[in-house]
Design an enzyme around this catalytic site. Structure first.
Site, mmCIF file in Angstrom:
data_model
loop_
_atom_site.group_PDB
_atom_site.id
_atom_site.type_symbol
_atom_site.label_atom_id
_atom_site.label_comp_id
_atom_site.label_asym_id
_atom_site.label_seq_id
_atom_site.Cartn_x
_atom_site.Cartn_y
_atom_site.Cartn_z
ATOM 1 C CB SER A 127 -1.079 0.040 1.242
ATOM 2 O OG SER A 127 -1.589 1.263 1.464
ATOM 3 C CE1 TYR A 152 -3.939 -2.831 5.270
ATOM 4 C CE2 TYR A 152 -3.714 -0.323 5.244
ATOM 5 C CZ TYR A 152 -3.988 -1.623 4.695
ATOM 6 O OH TYR A 152 -3.960 -1.363 3.455
ATOM 7 C CE LYS A 156 -1.356 -4.310 3.282
ATOM 8 N NZ LYS A 156 -1.797 -5.537 2.524
HETATM 9 N N1 UFG Z 1 -13.276 10.445 3.438
HETATM 10 C C1 UFG Z 1 -14.219 11.043 3.902
HETATM 11 N N2 UFG Z 1 -15.330 10.553 4.250
HETATM 12 C C2 UFG Z 1 -15.429 9.162 4.355
HETATM 13 C C3 UFG Z 1 -14.390 8.597 4.148
HETATM 14 C C4 UFG Z 1 -13.218 8.877 3.634
HETATM 15 O O1 UFG Z 1 -14.263 12.278 3.871
HETATM 16 O O2 UFG Z 1 -16.570 8.759 5.096
HETATM 17 C C5 UFG Z 1 -12.007 10.968 2.921
HETATM 18 C C6 UFG Z 1 -10.876 10.803 3.552
HETATM 19 O O3 UFG Z 1 -10.503 11.787 4.674
HETATM 20 C C7 UFG Z 1 -9.713 10.623 2.639
HETATM 21 C C8 UFG Z 1 -10.411 10.193 1.240
HETATM 22 O O4 UFG Z 1 -11.950 10.274 1.307
HETATM 23 O O5 UFG Z 1 -9.481 12.328 2.314
HETATM 24 C C9 UFG Z 1 -10.014 8.808 0.923
HETATM 25 O O6 UFG Z 1 -10.187 8.018 2.102
HETATM 26 P P1 UFG Z 1 -10.303 6.492 1.894
HETATM 27 O O7 UFG Z 1 -10.820 5.829 3.525
HETATM 28 O O8 UFG Z 1 -11.204 6.201 0.826
HETATM 29 O O9 UFG Z 1 -8.718 6.029 1.693
HETATM 30 P P2 UFG Z 1 -7.488 6.557 2.402
HETATM 31 O O10 UFG Z 1 -6.608 7.149 1.447
HETATM 32 O O11 UFG Z 1 -7.789 7.079 3.787
HETATM 33 O O12 UFG Z 1 -6.809 4.977 2.565
HETATM 34 C C10 UFG Z 1 -6.433 4.401 1.545
HETATM 35 C C11 UFG Z 1 -6.690 2.834 1.925
HETATM 36 C C12 UFG Z 1 -5.757 2.320 3.068
HETATM 37 C C13 UFG Z 1 -4.543 2.818 2.747
HETATM 38 C C14 UFG Z 1 -4.299 4.288 2.421
HETATM 39 C C15 UFG Z 1 -2.807 4.457 1.932
HETATM 40 O O13 UFG Z 1 -8.046 2.563 2.485
HETATM 41 O O14 UFG Z 1 -5.892 0.827 3.038
HETATM 42 O O15 UFG Z 1 -5.244 4.668 1.215
HETATM 43 O O16 UFG Z 1 -2.685 5.855 1.744
HETATM 44 F F1 UFG Z 1 -3.548 2.512 3.837
#
Ligand code: UFG
Length: 342
Positions: A127, A152, A156
């Site tokens: 990741s 988590y 990785k």
């Molecule tokens: N977000 C919201 N509301 C939500 C969910 C997400 O505003 O309900 C925003 C988050 O703040 C972020 C963006 O949407 O800015 C993306 O969030 P995600 O949770 O979809 O993805 P992340 O980038 O946080 O996490 C992903 C993977 C993880 C991994 C990470 C690596 O889910 O497994 O990328 O950067 F570790």
């Protein structure tokens, strides 16, 4: 004769899409899955798309005896693609041991017992989280790896370190670690997609479930970041493009093309989208007005994360073919199909 590939976690989101691409490329697939965060129905969905039902071994890779005998049974396999892992960031912060135990024991048993059977090719599901808060954008594979915020993410990073050490002594092992950015989207047939257990943690399933009326409101975590509209930037990648990259990585291993025993590749599109851009695109494509509210930042969120994809393009001969609109449209088609099934 087709070559046999063992896919751990093959009933999960990225695993199942990869199984489809493997079958379409004439590989024979054996899925190993404990169904802890997936569903056996996925096997039928894969059959519906490809016309082939993959073999299935229901087992927990933490169980040494069962894992050993599964690899013995399938010792004619030529490679393992290892997806099986827990992946909820917040859950890992609450229960770190559960994550270290599951993700690392599964990895260690898989490597130990595949090597025992002479299965020497290995692809790992890593990741972009291993980059922590990146100092430079877009991120190349040369960027320094940092201690990820969550247990988590740290599993990785540790897994990549295990591989780094192992290739030094297990001289036959050839491994590729693929660092995913933000996979979204679903199979174009609408038969396969992401099916999170319980409340989704990730943006896309939260959006589609809100639009489908399963969730009341999407919370947007902060609009005071230093970005074009104040919301964080991510590199969203279509899960089918991601699946295709696994086939390319596999072919590189099987053709002995790698330059070193452990290679690492970023898998992203190279483009960044903000949370509000994703919401706006979703509204435009589906004609649905999404119920959302700006709330506090989510702890641990990085402001901007997007990939430099040159290395994967050059060495894997792989590029993303699908854009944001296709990602969103396919996610929505899948959500609508799920609704019809109920
Ligand atoms: N977000 C919201 N509301 C939500 C969910 C997400 O505003 O309900 C925003 C988050 O703040 C972020 C963006 O949407 O800015 C993306 O969030 P995600 O949770 O979809 O993805 P992340 O980038 O946080 O996490 C992903 C993977 C993880 C991994 C990470 C690596 O889910 O497994 O990328 O950067 F570790």
């Amino acid at each position: 004769m087709s070559q046999k590939i063992i896919v751990t976690g093959g009933c999960g989101y990225i695993g199942s899409h990869t199984v489809v691409e493997l079958i379409l490329n004439n590989f024979e697939v054996v899925i190993i899955d404990d169904l802890s965060n997936s569903n056996k129905k996925t096997l039928e969905r894969i059959e519906k798309i490809t016309g082939k039902l993959p073999s299935f071994e229901f087992l927990d890779l933490k169980n040494e005896e069962e894992t050993k005998s599964a690899f013995k049974k399938h010792k004619d396999a030529v490679a393992v693609i290892h997806f099986a892992a827990f992946k909820a960031v917040a859950e890992s912060v609450k229960n770190p041991l559960m994550y270290y135990k599951n993700n690392l024991l599964s990895l260690i048993n898989t490597l130990e017992f595949q090597l025992e059977q002479g299965i020497n090719n290995f692809i790992f599901s890593s990741s972009a989280t291993v980059y922590g808060v990146p100092e430079e954008l877009p991120i190349t594979e040369e960027n320094e790896v940092q201690r990820p915020f969550s247990p988590y993410g740290n599993t990785k990073k540790i897994a990549e370190e295990v591989l780094e050490d192992l290739v030094k002594t297990a001289s036959n092992l050839s491994a590729i670690s693929l660092r995913y950015f933000n996979p979204i989207g679903a199979h174009e047939s609408g038969f396969l997609g992401e099916l999170p257990n319980g409340t989704p943690n990730n943006l896309m399933p939260y959006i589609t479930q809100t639009a489908a009326g399963i969730r009341k409101e999407l919370q947007v975590y902060g609009n005071d970041y230093d970005t074009k509209d104040g919301t964080p930037i991510r590199d969203y990648i279509h899960v089918v493009d991601l699946a295709e990259a696994h086939v390319k990585a596999l072919q590189r291993l099987l053709n002995n093309e790698q330059n070193k025993p452990l290679e690492i590749y970023n898998l992203g599109t190279g483009n960044g989208s903000s949370v509000l851009e994703i919401i706006k695109s979703f509204e435009k494509i589906t004609n649905i007005s999404l119920n959302y509210k700006i709330v506090e930042r989510r702890p641990g969120d990085v402001e901007k994360l997007y990939a430099n994809t040159a290395l994967a393009k050059d060495k894997l001969n792989w590029e993303c073919k699908r854009g944001i609109d296709e990602m969103i449209a396919s996610s929505w088609k899948w959500e609508e199909n799920l609704k019809k099934e109920q």
